[in-house]
Design a protein around this motif. Structure first.
Motif, PDB file in Angstrom:
ATOM      1  N   GLU A   1       1.055 -15.999  -5.362  1.00 46.01           N
ATOM      2  CA  GLU A   1       0.743 -16.545  -6.689  1.00 46.01           C
ATOM      3  C   GLU A   1      -0.474 -15.875  -7.313  1.00 46.01           C
ATOM      4  OE1 GLU A   1       2.104 -21.162  -5.718  1.00 46.01           O
ATOM      5  OE2 GLU A   1      -0.001 -20.614  -5.713  1.00 46.01           O
TER       6      GLU A   1
ATOM      7  N   GLU B   1      -0.228 -10.739  12.672  1.00 46.40           N
ATOM      8  CA  GLU B   1      -0.960 -11.995  12.803  1.00 46.40           C
ATOM      9  C   GLU B   1      -1.176 -12.388  14.267  1.00 46.40           C
ATOM     10  OE1 GLU B   1      -2.088 -13.725   9.361  1.00 46.40           O
ATOM     11  OE2 GLU B   1      -0.359 -12.456   9.481  1.00 46.40           O
TER      12      GLU B   1
ATOM     13  N   ARG C   1       3.965  -7.896   7.301  1.00 44.92           N
ATOM     14  CA  ARG C   1       3.301  -9.153   6.925  1.00 44.92           C
ATOM     15  C   ARG C   1       3.706  -9.599   5.523  1.00 44.92           C
ATOM     16  NH1 ARG C   1      -2.216  -9.209   6.720  1.00 44.92           N
ATOM     17  NH2 ARG C   1      -2.368 -11.365   7.332  1.00 44.92           N
TER      18      ARG C   1
ATOM     19  N   HIS D   1       6.580 -11.806   5.205  1.00 47.55           N
ATOM     20  CA  HIS D   1       6.435 -13.200   5.660  1.00 47.55           C
ATOM     21  C   HIS D   1       5.818 -14.109   4.601  1.00 47.55           C
ATOM     22  CE1 HIS D   1       6.332 -11.241   9.808  1.00 47.55           C
ATOM     23  NE2 HIS D   1       7.528 -11.755   9.611  1.00 47.55           N
ATOM     24  N   ALA D   2       5.313 -13.508   3.524  1.00 49.17           N
ATOM     25  CA  ALA D   2       4.654 -14.312   2.482  1.00 49.17           C
ATOM     26  C   ALA D   2       5.720 -14.915   1.568  1.00 49.17           C
ATOM     27  CB  ALA D   2       3.691 -13.437   1.689  1.00 49.17           C
TER      28      ALA D   2
ATOM     29  N   GLY E   1       0.826  -1.214   0.000  1.00 52.92           N
ATOM     30  CA  GLY E   1       0.000   0.000   0.000  1.00 52.92           C
ATOM     31  C   GLY E   1       0.852   1.253   0.000  1.00 52.92           C
TER      32      GLY E   1
ATOM     33  N   ASP F   1       9.645   3.214   7.851  1.00 50.52           N
ATOM     34  CA  ASP F   1       9.255   1.803   7.964  1.00 50.52           C
ATOM     35  C   ASP F   1      10.151   1.099   8.972  1.00 50.52           C
ATOM     36  OD1 ASP F   1       7.749  -0.577   6.803  1.00 50.52           O
ATOM     37  OD2 ASP F   1       9.818  -1.201   6.548  1.00 50.52           O
TER      38      ASP F   1
ATOM     39  N   CYS G   1      -4.947 -16.032   0.300  1.00 44.07           N
ATOM     40  CA  CYS G   1      -3.524 -16.149  -0.051  1.00 44.07           C
ATOM     41  C   CYS G   1      -3.151 -17.601  -0.317  1.00 44.07           C
ATOM     42  CB  CYS G   1      -2.647 -15.648   1.094  1.00 44.07           C
ATOM     43  SG  CYS G   1      -3.150 -14.067   1.755  1.00 44.07           S
TER      44      CYS G   1
HETATM   45  C1  LIG Z   1       2.049 -15.420   5.512  1.00 45.17           C
HETATM   46  C2  LIG Z   1       1.325 -14.433   4.655  1.00 45.17           C
HETATM   47  C3  LIG Z   1       1.057 -14.759   3.330  1.00 45.17           C
HETATM   48  C4  LIG Z   1       0.401 -13.837   2.508  1.00 45.17           C
HETATM   49  N1  LIG Z   1       0.175 -14.183   1.208  1.00 45.17           N
HETATM   50  C5  LIG Z   1      -0.430 -13.307   0.390  1.00 45.17           C
HETATM   51  C6  LIG Z   1      -0.694 -13.657  -0.971  1.00 45.17           C
HETATM   52  O1  LIG Z   1      -0.375 -14.770  -1.414  1.00 45.17           O
HETATM   53  N2  LIG Z   1      -1.306 -12.728  -1.744  1.00 45.17           N
HETATM   54  C7  LIG Z   1      -1.690 -11.506  -1.271  1.00 45.17           C
HETATM   55  O2  LIG Z   1      -2.221 -10.698  -2.032  1.00 45.17           O
HETATM   56  N3  LIG Z   1      -1.469 -11.165   0.016  1.00 45.17           N
HETATM   57  C8  LIG Z   1      -0.850 -12.030   0.850  1.00 45.17           C
HETATM   58  N4  LIG Z   1      -0.648 -11.701   2.163  1.00 45.17           N
HETATM   59  C9  LIG Z   1      -1.235 -10.461   2.693  1.00 45.17           C
HETATM   60  C10 LIG Z   1      -0.412  -9.268   2.350  1.00 45.17           C
HETATM   61  O3  LIG Z   1       0.877  -9.395   2.895  1.00 45.17           O
HETATM   62  C11 LIG Z   1      -1.144  -8.030   2.919  1.00 45.17           C
HETATM   63  O4  LIG Z   1      -2.303  -7.820   2.225  1.00 45.17           O
HETATM   64  C12 LIG Z   1      -0.333  -6.862   2.759  1.00 45.17           C
HETATM   65  O5  LIG Z   1       0.673  -7.011   3.727  1.00 45.17           O
HETATM   66  C13 LIG Z   1      -1.027  -5.564   3.038  1.00 45.17           C
HETATM   67  O6  LIG Z   1      -0.078  -4.629   2.778  1.00 45.17           O
HETATM   68  P1  LIG Z   1       0.183  -3.360   3.657  1.00 45.17           P
HETATM   69  O7  LIG Z   1       0.936  -2.421   2.780  1.00 45.17           O
HETATM   70  O8  LIG Z   1      -1.067  -2.849   4.233  1.00 45.17           O
HETATM   71  O9  LIG Z   1       1.023  -3.823   4.947  1.00 45.17           O
HETATM   72  P2  LIG Z   1       2.306  -4.696   5.297  1.00 45.17           P
HETATM   73  O10 LIG Z   1       2.811  -5.518   4.208  1.00 45.17           O
HETATM   74  O11 LIG Z   1       1.910  -5.368   6.569  1.00 45.17           O
HETATM   75  O12 LIG Z   1       3.423  -3.601   5.590  1.00 45.17           O
HETATM   76  C14 LIG Z   1       3.330  -2.712   6.647  1.00 45.17           C
HETATM   77  C15 LIG Z   1       4.701  -2.168   6.985  1.00 45.17           C
HETATM   78  O13 LIG Z   1       4.544  -1.158   7.981  1.00 45.17           O
HETATM   79  C16 LIG Z   1       5.517  -1.336   8.991  1.00 45.17           C
HETATM   80  N5  LIG Z   1       5.055  -0.740  10.242  1.00 45.17           N
HETATM   81  C17 LIG Z   1       4.057  -1.159  11.059  1.00 45.17           C
HETATM   82  N6  LIG Z   1       3.946  -0.317  12.113  1.00 45.17           N
HETATM   83  C18 LIG Z   1       4.894   0.639  11.949  1.00 45.17           C
HETATM   84  C19 LIG Z   1       5.290   1.790  12.700  1.00 45.17           C
HETATM   85  N7  LIG Z   1       4.681   2.126  13.833  1.00 45.17           N
HETATM   86  N8  LIG Z   1       6.317   2.556  12.232  1.00 45.17           N
HETATM   87  C20 LIG Z   1       6.953   2.246  11.070  1.00 45.17           C
HETATM   88  N9  LIG Z   1       6.617   1.162  10.316  1.00 45.17           N
HETATM   89  C21 LIG Z   1       5.603   0.386  10.755  1.00 45.17           C
HETATM   90  C22 LIG Z   1       5.625  -2.875   9.076  1.00 45.17           C
HETATM   91  O14 LIG Z   1       6.797  -3.251   9.740  1.00 45.17           O
HETATM   92  C23 LIG Z   1       5.628  -3.226   7.597  1.00 45.17           C
HETATM   93  O15 LIG Z   1       6.918  -3.128   7.041  1.00 45.17           O
HETATM   94  C24 LIG Z   1      -0.004 -12.587   3.024  1.00 45.17           C
HETATM   95  C25 LIG Z   1       0.261 -12.259   4.367  1.00 45.17           C
HETATM   96  C26 LIG Z   1       0.914 -13.168   5.164  1.00 45.17           C
HETATM   97  C27 LIG Z   1       1.194 -12.799   6.603  1.00 45.17           C
END
Ligand SMILES: Cc1cc2nc3c(=O)[nH]c(=O)nc-3n(C[C@H](O)[C@H](O)[C@H](O)COP(=O)(O)OP(=O)(O)OC[C@H]3O[C@@H](n4cnc5c(N)ncnc54)[C@H](O)[C@@H]3O)c2cc1C
Length: 314
Positions: free
Chosen positions: A65, A129, A57, A60-61, A33, A52, A151
């Motif tokens: 796919e 998680e 999360r 960790h993926a 995002g 960051d 996922c």
């Molecule tokens: C095991 C696993 C498998 C997955 N597989 C898939 C898949 O196959 N396909 C799919 O589409 N999605 C998958 N996902 C879901 C996908 O990772 C999430 O939809 C995605 O992470 C959302 O993105 P995001 O940008 O909101 O947040 P995130 O990827 O969670 O990133 C958030 C970032 O913000 C940082 N952060 C948090 N709090 C703070 C703070 N206070 N200060 C500074 N930084 C901070 C975190 O450390 C992280 O780096 C999977 C998730 C997991 C856990």
């Protein structure tokens, strides 16, 4: 040092010391995002800072796919490539933990002892998680143990599956997994509050259920069984753990933002602006929990900010 004698700039009703950098947008979290938003804003030649803490999360993926054009890619590779792409458009990326966001006039974003100023903030800090405390969980996490149907549900196709959870919704998940992926399911529940109707339906569907605490995952290279507190072993090749996630939102507590009816996710506009003007929230904190969706939300928020910056002539 006092303010007297300093030349102060009055901008948007905020006193800003000369030399203090004002970003157009500070992005909290470098997941899909935040990075997608940063790429758009960088290509508008805006001043953008991503803060960051790492280890989100997406990282960790192991096998993603379901992303258009990527047959398979790891989450950490998406983040690495996304950061590289954002930096190529002059986005600054800093490692740090954001502890507080305030808006006395401009946004103030605090990371450790440092305060950063910006016109807009995009929160893309994701979730964490909720995982059960079971020995060896991390040994099989992402290969045999999954948490998200969208996922990794597909990876359980035709396999011996255990679904673990602590709510009635977990029972519905077991039915859904049977409809989509596999007939060989055992349900393990941490709760004993199963209504009779569900017991009958589970029996009809041929899904055995066990009430109790699992303590250990058993297996060498591959997952083989789940061991319960009473020593009983439930054979399995894959596990779906259904305990949800919490939001990484502690740093927003000073802003009194509106949440949904469950008092969980933040309420936003169509462009992902929260109930505080200028603060955008994307990803699982406000919307859905998929890479492509979080990225789309980031793009929409960035396009909206572009229009607002036009209007401000900033
Ligand atoms: C095991 C696993 C498998 C997955 N597989 C898939 C898949 O196959 N396909 C799919 O589409 N999605 C998958 N996902 C879901 C996908 O990772 C999430 O939809 C995605 O992470 C959302 O993105 P995001 O940008 O909101 O947040 P995130 O990827 O969670 O990133 C958030 C970032 O913000 C940082 N952060 C948090 N709090 C703070 C703070 N206070 N200060 C500074 N930084 C901070 C975190 O450390 C992280 O780096 C999977 C998730 C997991 C856990």
């Amino acid at each position: 040092m006092g303010m007297q004698g300093k030349h102060l700039i009055d901008r948007e009703a905020v006193l800003v010391l000369p030399g203090e950098k004002i970003y157009d947008c500070i992005i909290i979290g470098a997941g899909p995002g935040g990075l997608q938003a940063a790429i758009y804003l960088g290509r508008y030649n805006r001043k953008v800072l991503i803060i960051d803490r790492g280890g989100g999360r997406t990282s960790h993926a192991r096998h993603i796919e379901n992303l258009l054009t990527q047959k398979v890619i790891s989450g950490s590779e998406i983040i690495r490539l996304g950061m590289e792409q954002a930096e190529s458009f002059n986005v600054e990326i800093q490692k740090g933990l954001v502890t507080r966001v305030l808006k006395p006039g401009l946004f103030e974003v605090y990371a450790g002892e440092v305060k950063y100023l910006s016109r807009f903030v995009l929160v893309s800090s994701g979730g964490t998680e909720n995982l059960p405390r079971i020995e060896n969980l991390f040994k099989f996490f992402g290969t045999g143990i999954f948490t998200c149907i969208d996922c990794d549900g597909y990876r359980t196709t035709g396999k011996k599956l255990v679904v673990i959870g602590n709510s009635i919704k977990t029972v519905q998940v077991a039915f859904g997994m049977k409809d989509m992926y596999t007939a060989d399911i055992t349900l393990v529940l941490y709760t004993d509050k199963i209504p009779e109707a569900y017991k009958d339906e589970l029996a009809e569907e041929g899904i055995p259920f066990v009430i109790g605490r699992p303590v250990k995952f058993i297996g060498g290279e591959r997952l083989e069984a789940l061991e319960m507190q009473d020593g009983k072993r439930i054979p399995c090749e894959v596990v779906l753990s259904h305990f949800g996630y919490k939001l990484n939102d502690g740093f927003l507590s000073g802003l009194n933002l509106k949440r949904d009816a469950d008092n969980f996710k933040f309420v936003t506009s169509r462009d992902y602006e929260a109930s505080l003007s200028g603060l955008y929230i994307v990803g699982p904190l406000a919307g859905d929990d998929q890479v492509v969706i979080a990225a789309g939300e980031g793009a929409m928020a960035a396009i909206d900010m572009k229009k607002r910056l036009f209007e401000m002539r900033a």
